[in-house]
Design a protein around this motif. Sequence first.
Motif, mmCIF file in Angstrom:
data_model
loop_
_atom_site.group_PDB
_atom_site.id
_atom_site.type_symbol
_atom_site.label_atom_id
_atom_site.label_comp_id
_atom_site.label_asym_id
_atom_site.label_seq_id
_atom_site.Cartn_x
_atom_site.Cartn_y
_atom_site.Cartn_z
ATOM 1 N N UNK A 90 39.836 40.149 43.413
ATOM 2 C CA UNK A 90 40.805 39.360 42.654
ATOM 3 C C UNK A 90 42.213 39.928 42.818
ATOM 4 N N UNK A 91 42.304 41.242 42.877
ATOM 5 C CA UNK A 91 43.611 41.885 43.072
ATOM 6 C C UNK A 91 44.126 41.675 44.488
ATOM 7 N N UNK A 92 43.247 41.840 45.463
ATOM 8 C CA UNK A 92 43.664 41.894 46.860
ATOM 9 C C UNK A 92 43.760 40.542 47.549
ATOM 10 N N UNK A 93 43.134 39.520 46.980
ATOM 11 C CA UNK A 93 43.066 38.254 47.718
ATOM 12 C C UNK A 93 44.426 37.587 47.864
ATOM 13 N N UNK A 94 44.616 37.031 49.038
ATOM 14 C CA UNK A 94 45.719 36.134 49.291
ATOM 15 C C UNK A 94 45.324 34.813 48.628
ATOM 16 N N UNK A 95 46.101 34.365 47.682
ATOM 17 C CA UNK A 95 45.692 33.215 46.878
ATOM 18 C C UNK A 95 45.600 31.927 47.679
ATOM 19 N N UNK A 131 35.695 33.196 41.548
ATOM 20 C CA UNK A 131 36.300 31.992 40.981
ATOM 21 C C UNK A 131 36.301 32.073 39.448
ATOM 22 N N UNK A 132 35.199 32.505 38.867
ATOM 23 C CA UNK A 132 35.113 32.631 37.402
ATOM 24 C C UNK A 132 36.155 33.614 36.872
ATOM 25 N N UNK A 133 36.250 34.793 37.489
ATOM 26 C CA UNK A 133 37.207 35.811 37.051
ATOM 27 C C UNK A 133 38.631 35.257 37.137
ATOM 28 N N UNK A 134 38.962 34.685 38.268
ATOM 29 C CA UNK A 134 40.317 34.188 38.495
ATOM 30 C C UNK A 134 40.658 33.030 37.552
ATOM 31 N N UNK A 135 39.727 32.130 37.376
ATOM 32 C CA UNK A 135 39.920 30.957 36.526
ATOM 33 C C UNK A 135 40.139 31.355 35.066
ATOM 34 N N UNK A 136 39.275 32.203 34.529
ATOM 35 C CA UNK A 136 39.405 32.558 33.115
ATOM 36 C C UNK A 136 40.603 33.470 32.855
ATOM 37 N N UNK A 137 41.008 34.244 33.839
ATOM 38 C CA UNK A 137 42.246 35.015 33.720
ATOM 39 C C UNK A 137 43.408 34.056 33.484
ATOM 40 N N UNK A 138 43.494 33.005 34.307
ATOM 41 C CA UNK A 138 44.621 32.076 34.179
ATOM 42 C C UNK A 138 44.552 31.276 32.889
ATOM 43 N N UNK A 139 43.380 30.786 32.537
ATOM 44 C CA UNK A 139 43.267 29.999 31.304
ATOM 45 C C UNK A 139 43.694 30.807 30.084
ATOM 46 N N UNK A 140 43.419 32.102 30.104
ATOM 47 C CA UNK A 140 43.768 32.934 28.948
ATOM 48 C C UNK A 140 45.276 33.028 28.774
ATOM 49 N N UNK A 141 46.038 33.002 29.854
ATOM 50 C CA UNK A 141 47.472 33.259 29.740
ATOM 51 C C UNK A 141 48.381 32.042 29.899
ATOM 52 N N UNK A 142 47.886 30.953 30.459
ATOM 53 C CA UNK A 142 48.787 29.827 30.742
ATOM 54 C C UNK A 142 49.474 29.266 29.490
ATOM 55 N N UNK A 143 48.839 29.194 28.326
ATOM 56 C CA UNK A 143 49.588 28.662 27.177
ATOM 57 C C UNK A 143 50.801 29.527 26.800
ATOM 58 N N UNK A 144 50.705 30.830 27.024
ATOM 59 C CA UNK A 144 51.841 31.715 26.715
ATOM 60 C C UNK A 144 52.881 31.709 27.830
#
Length: 188
Positions: A90-95, A131-144
């Motif tokens: 998740x850290x190293x991937x080219x998005x 995909x799960x890690x990346x997805x839930x990371x974003x969902x947690x922060x996007x409202x802020x």
Amino acid sequence: MDKNFKRMTDFLVGIGIEQVPHTQKSYLAHLIAVFRDLDRAGCSEDVCRAGMFHSIYGTEKFQGFTLPLERRDEVRALIGERAEYLAYLNCAMDRASFDSAIEEHVEPYRIIDRITSAEVLLGQEDIDDLCRVHFYDWLEQVPRSQEWDYRRAAYRKMAERLGKTAEENFERVYSQETTPAQVDGRPG
């Protein structure tokens, strides 16, 4: 609750993560929230642990804290081999390469390690868990963060790939989006 939860949070506190800001809260609070969101979504212990350490080495977008890669063995000993591998990916991937990979439906899935420039081949389980890690990371922060349009199509594709629970979580979070007119009090 994970039997190593306290050890993991103690490690993070010990390296100063609670002092690092992240989307209008502390970086530690964000990491714990991602861990809990993954747990609520029924993810495995490895995936939840990877979620807590999802950006420990810095990511393409977040460089507010970067644990040196020389400490990967230490993290691996704490959270387990597979969890650390998912966190590293998740850290190293080219998005952009990740976004392309999740469009595919055949193994191996190819992503680019932006740190080493190497191509990484992933099986179905690894790409889905990443995909799960990346997805839930974003969902947690996007409202802020209010970056509603940042890779929105890619996150929607991740939700579709992961199924009903992820799709429902995507809709729940993105329903919080406000338009500038709504913020100003005018009808949106």
